[in-house]
Every structure is written in structure tokens, then in C-alpha cells.
Design a protein around this motif. Structure first.
Motif, PDB file in Angstrom:
ATOM      1  N   PRO A 132       1.013  -1.430   0.038  1.00  0.00           N
ATOM      2  CA  PRO A 132      -0.343  -0.385   0.227  1.00  0.00           C
ATOM      3  C   PRO A 132       0.530   1.319   0.001  1.00  0.00           C
ATOM      4  N   LYS A 133       0.211   2.203  -0.531  1.00  0.00           N
ATOM      5  CA  LYS A 133       1.468   3.375  -0.687  1.00  0.00           C
ATOM      6  C   LYS A 133       1.167   4.217   0.656  1.00  0.00           C
ATOM      7  N   LEU A 155       0.633  -1.798   8.452  1.00  0.00           N
ATOM      8  CA  LEU A 155       0.485  -3.555   8.991  1.00  0.00           C
ATOM      9  C   LEU A 155       0.796  -4.049   7.575  1.00  0.00           C
ATOM     10  N   MET A 156       1.240  -3.596   6.678  1.00  0.00           N
ATOM     11  CA  MET A 156       1.024  -4.542   4.760  1.00  0.00           C
ATOM     12  C   MET A 156       2.444  -3.424   4.631  1.00  0.00           C
TER      13      MET A 156
END
Length: 480
Positions: free
Chosen positions: A197-198, A206-207
Motif C-alpha cells: 500500500p502507498k 501493517l502491510m
């Protein structure tokens, strides 16, 4: 509604144990006796191939993290006790709560390769430059197989110690841990095959790194479903392990750098003092000034140990209570797993956050960028890169040739016939089980997935080595 009885359960893949405390003790025993856990004693923390046993390895670091995590967990329970543990479904689950956090901390580095994080970058670079060109030659005519090909290519170039830990636990060691214990190890919630994710997008923290591979996707999803963990969300106890890991780093590397002779006690004091004054930070300055003055009153051989012991005790205690406050103040989001921050990084205006950043800055400038440390990293790069290149002939084989090789049949590539004998039988069985599950797949998908699992097999073997074994294997195969 917060109800930890839905998270701390006895569910596991096979042979579940009805009694939760027995289940927790079973997990503890499996982890402590696992070969992959023992191998951490000969894996780099910062200083590779270190002969001085007092310098931290992945094992000794993990032991320190587990103690700090235990302290945090018990302090959280103590604070929640004021409202009654029954309110949170924790009554009678205190042992499960503390032990799961403690064991998660022992497991958190189990997927790290030899020679530390630099090896992760080395593996990914080598795969991108050597395995992907081979992968690109595989046909993909349908939209479905084209999408699969793109996803698997992305996955292969995203080796990460966190994701490898899940593979080690579930596939390579087959520890059959409880779902609770496995879920707590998933530090990052993105599959290696998914886009990062940006900044500013949901779950961007978290990602930010891969937490598991495509090869373990179904296993992770099954565990998440059983424990009511949504996609992209984190298991609540993982936040505690992460905080304990962050706390344990703060003075450990500085302490080891003095032991190694890279820095001196006086130099460490001067660096921290100068950085605090530059940033206008008073809390850390007061901590180190008082402890430095106290340490200097002692005899020379004991000053170094006393200084770090006193500083560590003060910082750990203060940071643990700070973490406990953040955890309990954001309890619902943490329980749900949507809390999008590390506990220690949440309050950026706190004196603790500023102290952490100063210590991190000093370690980066004066330890990680030290010429001798970087020389060790370059040696690690040469070893990992060299080993992957040696085993590349196994990737050059066709699917049928590799199948014949595993059946002890003679093939034209005499090098491959000798290389395959060096790979662990456990890792080969993991590959064979994954390939067996491809029956019924269309030919193009099956070919793509077979090559994906074969590449994973080689990565598994090399990333599972200890520092000294990797060096020995490199010298042996390079005839050095």
C-alpha cells in the motif's frame, strides 16, 4: 466487543489438545526443541561469523525479546485486572496470554537467513536477475494464467524473514503449533504476492512488508478465519512481540559494539550526549548522565557493564509501561487488529519516542555503517549470491527432468544429480507435497506453480543455513 477467549484457543491443524494450558505447554515444548530454533544460535544479529560468545546472536536476541514481551504481557494483565479480566474474556487465560507472547518472541526471527537482513536483499536481487528470466519463458495464454504468472513472480522477489518464519513453522518444520501461536507470529499482514500500500492508504504500516508467501496463503487464511482475524488485520498479541523486539534493540547493538571494540564507553556517552543536545532532548540525557556518573565511580573493568546494565534497566522499565498505556488506551483497535502502527511509534511527541529515535540514529551512523560491519555484509553477499548460483542448474531443468531427479533416475545434467543430494529431505518433502496438490490443474498453471515451488525449495535450503554452515558450503562448492 473484546473477548480473548475467541483468540486464545486450542485449535490446531492436527491432534488438538482440549485443555488450553496443556495446549500452550505443548507449543512451548515444540518451539524450544525445534531444530530451526536451535540454529538461531549461529545466525547473525549484527556481527556475522562472530567467535566472541558474549556478542548477541539471533538466539540470544530472541531470548531477550521474550523476557521483555513477558514483562509487557504481565503488566497489561495487571492493568486490565482493575476492571476485571472477565470483562475482556481473559479470566483463566492469563497463562495463555503471557506464554503465547513469550513463545512468539522466541519464534519471531526463525525465518531470518544467514548474515542478517542484508541477505534478504541479496536473495531478492538474485531471484530477480536469475530466476525470473527463466520464469518468463513459461507460457501463459489465458487471462487467468497471466495473472497467476505476475502474482508468482512478485512473490518470488519478495523474500522476507517474517514470511519465511510462517513457512518454516507450517511447512518445513511442521511444528503443528496452535492457530493462536502461529497467528501471533504473522507480523505483517500482506501476502508477498500483493502490492504494497502507498503511504496514507489503509493498513499502510501493517502491510509495509510481506508477512507470508503464496505457498502459505491457504494456511494463513484458514487460521485467520478460525480466530476471527480479518484480511489485512493483525493478531492482537503480535503488537506486544513487536514492541518487545523494538525495545530490545535500543542498547543491545551499542553494547555489542563496545564489546567488539568499535566504540568505547566514553564514546557512546559522548555520542548520545551530543545527539540529545542537538535535538533538545532531556529525558534520555538525564538517564545516561546519571548512569554514566555512577558507572565511572567503579573500577575500570566494570564501568562498561554497569553503565549498560543501569541504562537498560531504566529504559526497558519506562518503555514497557509506556507500551502498556498505548495498548490499553487503544485496546479495541488492537484487539481487532486494525491498529495501524507499532506501539512504540504511535505517540511521536512523547519523550520515549524521541529517545528511541536518537538511539536508532547513533546505531545507524556509528555501527551499521561501520566499515568492518559492512565488510561482513559484503562477505555475506558473496556467499549467498555464490550459493544461489551454484544451485541454479536445478532451476534450469524441465519439470519432468526434476521429477526424474527426485526419483533417483539418471538425467543429462550430472551437476544437478549431485546438487539435489545436498538439500534437506524435509525441504524436498515440502516441495513434493505442494506439487502433489497441483493434480487437476491446467498444464500452464501447473508448470508455473511447479517452478515457483522448486525455486522456493532452493531458497528454503540456502536461507535455512547458519552463518558458519553457509560459509563452509560456499568454500566446499567453490573449491576454496
Amino acid at each position: 466487543m473484546i473477548d480473548y477467549s475467541k483468540k486464545l484457543t486450542t485449535a490446531r491443524e492436527v491432534n488438538p489438545i482440549d485443555n488450553l494450558d496443556y495446549s500452550i505447554e505443548s507449543d512451548r515444548g515444540r518451539i524450544l526443541s525445534a531444530p530451526a530454533f536451535r540454529r538461531l544460535q549461529k545466525r547473525t544479529q549484527v556481527f556475522a561469523l562472530e567467535l566472541n560468545a558474549s556478542i548477541r546472536t539471533r538466539l540470544t536476541h530472541s531470548l531477550e525479546v521474550s523476557q521483555t514481551a513477558r514483562f509487557i504481557a504481565k503488566s497489561i494483565l495487571s492493568k486490565l485486572q482493575k476492571e476485571g479480566l472477565k470483562t475482556y474474556g481473559l479470566e483463566g487465560l492469563e497463562n495463555a496470554f503471557v506464554s503465547t507472547v513469550e513463545m512468539t518472541s522466541l519464534l519471531h526471527d526463525i525465518g531470518n537467513p544467514p548474515f542478517g537482513h542484508f541477505a534478504e536483499q541479496t536473495i531478492n536481487k538474485w531471484i530477480a536477475e536469475n530466476a525470473l528470466p527463466l520464469f518468463e519463458t513459461f507460457p501463459a495464454t489465458s487471462e487467468e494464467t497471466k495473472a497467476l504468472k505476475i502474482m508468482l513472480a512478485k512473490d518470488l522477489c519478495n523474500y522476507d524473514g517474517n514470511a519465511q518464519a510462517i513457512r518454516v513453522i507450517t511447512k518445513l518444520q511442521r511444528l503443528n503449533l496452535s492457530y493462536t501461536q502461529i497467528a501471533s507470529v504473522v507480523k505483517y499482514t500482506r501476502g508477498a504476492y500483493e502490492d504494497k500500500p502507498k503511504k496514507g492508504e489503509p493498513f499502510d504500516y501493517l502491510m509495509k512488508k510481506p508477512g507470508f508467501y503464496f505457498s502459505e496463503k491457504s494456511a494463513v487464511e484458514k487460521i485467520q478465519s478460525a480466530l476471527h482475524v480479518k484480511h489485512g488485520h493483525r493478531f492482537p498479541l503480535t503488537y506486544i512481540m513487536e514492541a518487545a523486539d523494538d525495545i530490545s534493540y535500543l542498547t543491545a547493538d551499542l553494547e555489542d559494539s563496545v564489546e567488539k571494540g568499535i566504540l568505547s564507553l566514553d564514546k557512546v556517552y559522548e555520542l548520545i550526549k551530543a545527539e540529545c543536545e542537538k535535538e533538545g532532548e532531556t529525558y534520555l540525557l538525564e538517564v545516561i548522565q546519571d548512569r554514566y556518573d555512577q558507572a565511572k565511580k567503579n573500577e575500570e573493568p566494570y564501568q562498561f557493564n554497569l553503565f549498560f546494565t543501569l541504562v537498560r534497566a531504566k529504559l526497558v522499565t519506562s518503555l514497557v509501561f509506556h507500551v502498556v498505556d498505548i495498548y490499553t488506551q487503544n485496546h479495541e483497535a488492537i484487539y481487532e487488529g486494525s491498529f495501524n502502527s507499532a506501539l512504540l511509534e504511535y505517540d511521536t511527541k512523547s519523550k520515549y519516542y524521541k529517545a528511541i529515535k536518537i538511539l536508532q540514529t547513533i546505531s545507524t551512523k556509528h555501527i551499521y555503517q561501520n566499515k568492518d560491519v559492512q565488510t561482513l555484509e559484503l562477505q555475506g553477499y558473496a556467499i549467498i549470491n555464490g550459493l544461489l548460483s551454484v544451485f541454479k542448474p536445478l532451476m534450469n531443468l524441465t519439470c519432468k527432468e526434476f521429477e526424474a531427479l527426485l526419483s533417483d533416475e539418471k538425467i543429462e545434467c550430472f551437476i544437478a544429480m549431485r546438487l539435489i543430494k545436498r538439500i534437506s529431505s524435509k525441504q524436498i518433502v515440502a516441495y513434493q507435497n505442494d506439487v502433489k496438490a497441483l493434480e487437476g490443474k491446467d498444464e500452464e498453471s501447473a508448470m508455473l506453480l511447479e517452478f515457483y515451488y522448486r525455486t522456493r525449495l532452493i531458497i528454503d535450503y540456502i536461507s535455512g543455513m547458519t552463518d558458519d554452515f553457509a560459509l563452509h558450503e560456499y568454500r566446499t562448492l567453490m573449491a576454496l
